[in-house]
Design a protein around this motif. Structure first.
Motif, mmCIF file in Angstrom:
data_model
loop_
_atom_site.group_PDB
_atom_site.id
_atom_site.type_symbol
_atom_site.label_atom_id
_atom_site.label_comp_id
_atom_site.label_asym_id
_atom_site.label_seq_id
_atom_site.Cartn_x
_atom_site.Cartn_y
_atom_site.Cartn_z
ATOM 1 N N HIS A 59 0.833 -1.210 0.000
ATOM 2 C CA HIS A 59 0.000 0.000 0.000
ATOM 3 C C HIS A 59 0.868 1.261 0.000
ATOM 4 O O HIS A 59 0.596 2.215 -0.747
ATOM 5 C CB HIS A 59 -0.935 -0.013 1.217
ATOM 6 N N LYS A 60 1.908 1.256 0.802
ATOM 7 C CA LYS A 60 2.815 2.410 0.864
ATOM 8 C C LYS A 60 3.521 2.612 -0.479
ATOM 9 O O LYS A 60 3.612 3.736 -0.983
ATOM 10 C CB LYS A 60 3.843 2.197 1.975
ATOM 11 N N ASN A 61 4.021 1.530 -1.075
ATOM 12 C CA ASN A 61 4.662 1.619 -2.393
ATOM 13 C C ASN A 61 3.694 2.171 -3.431
ATOM 14 O O ASN A 61 4.050 3.023 -4.245
ATOM 15 C CB ASN A 61 5.181 0.259 -2.846
ATOM 16 N N ASP A 87 9.785 0.495 -0.633
ATOM 17 C CA ASP A 87 10.542 -0.741 -0.409
ATOM 18 C C ASP A 87 10.511 -1.559 -1.695
ATOM 19 O O ASP A 87 9.478 -2.142 -2.038
ATOM 20 C CB ASP A 87 9.941 -1.543 0.743
ATOM 21 N N PRO A 88 11.630 -1.624 -2.431
ATOM 22 C CA PRO A 88 11.631 -2.294 -3.728
ATOM 23 C C PRO A 88 11.426 -3.809 -3.662
ATOM 24 O O PRO A 88 11.191 -4.439 -4.682
ATOM 25 C CB PRO A 88 13.009 -1.965 -4.299
ATOM 26 N N SER A 89 11.456 -4.396 -2.493
ATOM 27 C CA SER A 89 11.259 -5.843 -2.405
ATOM 28 C C SER A 89 9.782 -6.232 -2.392
ATOM 29 O O SER A 89 9.462 -7.417 -2.418
ATOM 30 C CB SER A 89 11.970 -6.397 -1.168
ATOM 31 N N PHE A 90 8.877 -5.251 -2.374
ATOM 32 C CA PHE A 90 7.445 -5.539 -2.367
ATOM 33 C C PHE A 90 6.793 -5.021 -3.633
ATOM 34 O O PHE A 90 6.578 -3.827 -3.803
ATOM 35 C CB PHE A 90 6.763 -4.935 -1.133
ATOM 36 N N VAL A 91 6.502 -5.946 -4.540
ATOM 37 C CA VAL A 91 5.800 -5.646 -5.790
ATOM 38 C C VAL A 91 4.745 -6.734 -5.989
ATOM 39 O O VAL A 91 4.816 -7.786 -5.366
ATOM 40 C CB VAL A 91 6.759 -5.597 -7.003
ATOM 41 N N THR A 92 3.782 -6.470 -6.863
ATOM 42 C CA THR A 92 2.731 -7.471 -7.078
ATOM 43 C C THR A 92 3.016 -8.370 -8.271
ATOM 44 O O THR A 92 2.454 -9.457 -8.366
ATOM 45 C CB THR A 92 1.356 -6.808 -7.249
ATOM 46 N N SER A 93 3.872 -7.918 -9.211
ATOM 47 C CA SER A 93 4.233 -8.796 -10.324
ATOM 48 C C SER A 93 5.562 -8.374 -10.927
ATOM 49 O O SER A 93 6.023 -7.239 -10.744
ATOM 50 C CB SER A 93 3.143 -8.812 -11.399
ATOM 51 N N TYR A 94 6.144 -9.309 -11.651
ATOM 52 C CA TYR A 94 7.442 -9.100 -12.289
ATOM 53 C C TYR A 94 7.457 -9.868 -13.598
ATOM 54 O O TYR A 94 6.894 -10.952 -13.699
ATOM 55 C CB TYR A 94 8.557 -9.628 -11.379
ATOM 56 N N ARG A 95 8.101 -9.266 -14.606
ATOM 57 C CA ARG A 95 8.336 -9.998 -15.854
ATOM 58 C C ARG A 95 9.567 -9.432 -16.542
ATOM 59 O O ARG A 95 9.914 -8.261 -16.366
ATOM 60 C CB ARG A 95 7.122 -9.956 -16.781
ATOM 61 N N LYS A 96 10.215 -10.284 -17.287
ATOM 62 C CA LYS A 96 11.361 -9.885 -18.094
ATOM 63 C C LYS A 96 10.792 -9.325 -19.394
ATOM 64 O O LYS A 96 10.057 -10.011 -20.093
ATOM 65 C CB LYS A 96 12.247 -11.104 -18.357
ATOM 66 N N PHE A 97 11.083 -8.065 -19.696
ATOM 67 C CA PHE A 97 10.553 -7.414 -20.880
ATOM 68 C C PHE A 97 11.715 -6.896 -21.708
ATOM 69 O O PHE A 97 12.390 -5.947 -21.297
ATOM 70 C CB PHE A 97 9.613 -6.275 -20.472
ATOM 71 N N ARG A 98 11.951 -7.539 -22.819
ATOM 72 C CA ARG A 98 13.107 -7.248 -23.677
ATOM 73 C C ARG A 98 14.370 -7.329 -22.837
ATOM 74 O O ARG A 98 14.698 -8.375 -22.312
ATOM 75 C CB ARG A 98 12.938 -5.907 -24.373
ATOM 76 N N HIS A 100 14.871 -5.453 -20.080
ATOM 77 C CA HIS A 100 14.593 -4.833 -18.784
ATOM 78 C C HIS A 100 13.764 -5.748 -17.900
ATOM 79 O O HIS A 100 13.094 -6.654 -18.369
ATOM 80 C CB HIS A 100 13.823 -3.516 -18.976
ATOM 81 N N ASP A 101 13.821 -5.458 -16.634
ATOM 82 C CA ASP A 101 12.943 -6.116 -15.667
ATOM 83 C C ASP A 101 11.795 -5.165 -15.382
ATOM 84 O O ASP A 101 11.998 -4.069 -14.861
ATOM 85 C CB ASP A 101 13.691 -6.427 -14.369
ATOM 86 N N GLU A 102 10.583 -5.592 -15.712
ATOM 87 C CA GLU A 102 9.405 -4.755 -15.516
ATOM 88 C C GLU A 102 8.655 -5.234 -14.279
ATOM 89 O O GLU A 102 8.413 -6.428 -14.115
ATOM 90 C CB GLU A 102 8.504 -4.849 -16.745
ATOM 91 N N PHE A 103 8.302 -4.311 -13.429
ATOM 92 C CA PHE A 103 7.614 -4.616 -12.182
ATOM 93 C C PHE A 103 6.271 -3.912 -12.174
ATOM 94 O O PHE A 103 6.088 -2.902 -12.840
ATOM 95 C CB PHE A 103 8.439 -4.133 -10.976
ATOM 96 N N CYS A 104 5.348 -4.432 -11.373
ATOM 97 C CA CYS A 104 4.054 -3.779 -11.173
ATOM 98 C C CYS A 104 3.742 -3.746 -9.688
ATOM 99 O O CYS A 104 4.080 -4.670 -8.948
ATOM 100 C CB CYS A 104 2.934 -4.522 -11.885
ATOM 101 N N CYS A 105 3.106 -2.677 -9.305
ATOM 102 C CA CYS A 105 2.515 -2.578 -7.981
ATOM 103 C C CYS A 105 1.038 -2.314 -8.258
ATOM 104 O O CYS A 105 0.650 -1.187 -8.567
ATOM 105 C CB CYS A 105 3.158 -1.460 -7.166
ATOM 106 N N PHE A 106 0.264 -3.369 -8.251
ATOM 107 C CA PHE A 106 -1.135 -3.368 -8.669
ATOM 108 C C PHE A 106 -1.233 -2.883 -10.115
ATOM 109 O O PHE A 106 -0.756 -3.564 -10.998
ATOM 110 C CB PHE A 106 -2.010 -2.575 -7.700
ATOM 111 N N ASP A 107 -1.808 -1.711 -10.379
ATOM 112 C CA ASP A 107 -1.989 -1.277 -11.764
ATOM 113 C C ASP A 107 -0.957 -0.242 -12.213
ATOM 114 O O ASP A 107 -1.135 0.409 -13.232
ATOM 115 C CB ASP A 107 -3.405 -0.732 -11.978
ATOM 116 N N ILE A 108 0.128 -0.101 -11.485
ATOM 117 C CA ILE A 108 1.195 0.834 -11.865
ATOM 118 C C ILE A 108 2.425 0.028 -12.256
ATOM 119 O O ILE A 108 2.925 -0.777 -11.482
ATOM 120 C CB ILE A 108 1.521 1.826 -10.727
#
Length: 143
Positions: A59-61, A87-98, A100-108
């Protein structure tokens, strides 16, 4: 006809308070409902607290990333972001994109490197897309 005296019967002990349980079934584990509830609450407290800490960190992220979007920022230095409480260790999803490493925190969505977060943007959700695609419904009266 004689009855056996139950003087040598061993009583169970309540797992919460330690009192002897002198009544009921011989395999009872608690002397009362209150002790049973206290015991189970105490046993689940740690896992519940871990879940709450994770949810609070996410929630804070999210709030920090959302504030970045409102300010029009799409990139920020990691030390500044951590100073804000991210806190970069808390994300809701991760994927390798080209490359780069792409992360999501809910819809961001964002790309994270050890020194910086950039390309911060909001995902187009299926729900929002469906609302925009639907034509407005109008009611016509027939006479």
């Amino acid at each position: 006809m004689g009855y056996k005296a139950e003087d040598n019967r061993k009583f169970a002990v309540c797992l919460e308070c330690g009192d002897e349980i002198q009544y009921g079934r011989t395999d009872r584990k608690f002397c009362c409902e209150n002790c049973k509830n206290k015991y189970h609450n105490r046993m689940t407290r740690n896992s519940r607290n871990v879940k709450l800490r994770i949810i609070n960190s996410l929630h804070k992220n999210y709030k920090i990333l959302e504030r970045m979007l409102k300010l029009g920022l799409d990139s920020i230095d990691m030390t500044e972001l951590k100073h804000l409480g991210f806190d970069p260790s808390f994300v809701t999803s991760y994927r390798k994109f080209r490359r780069h490493d792409e992360f999501c925190c809910f819809d961001i969505r964002f790309i994270m490197t050890p020194n910086r977060i950039y390309s911060v943007s909001r995902l187009q959700t299926a729900l929002a897309d469906n609302e925009e695609d639907e034509p407005e419904k109008s009611v016509h009266s027939h006479r």
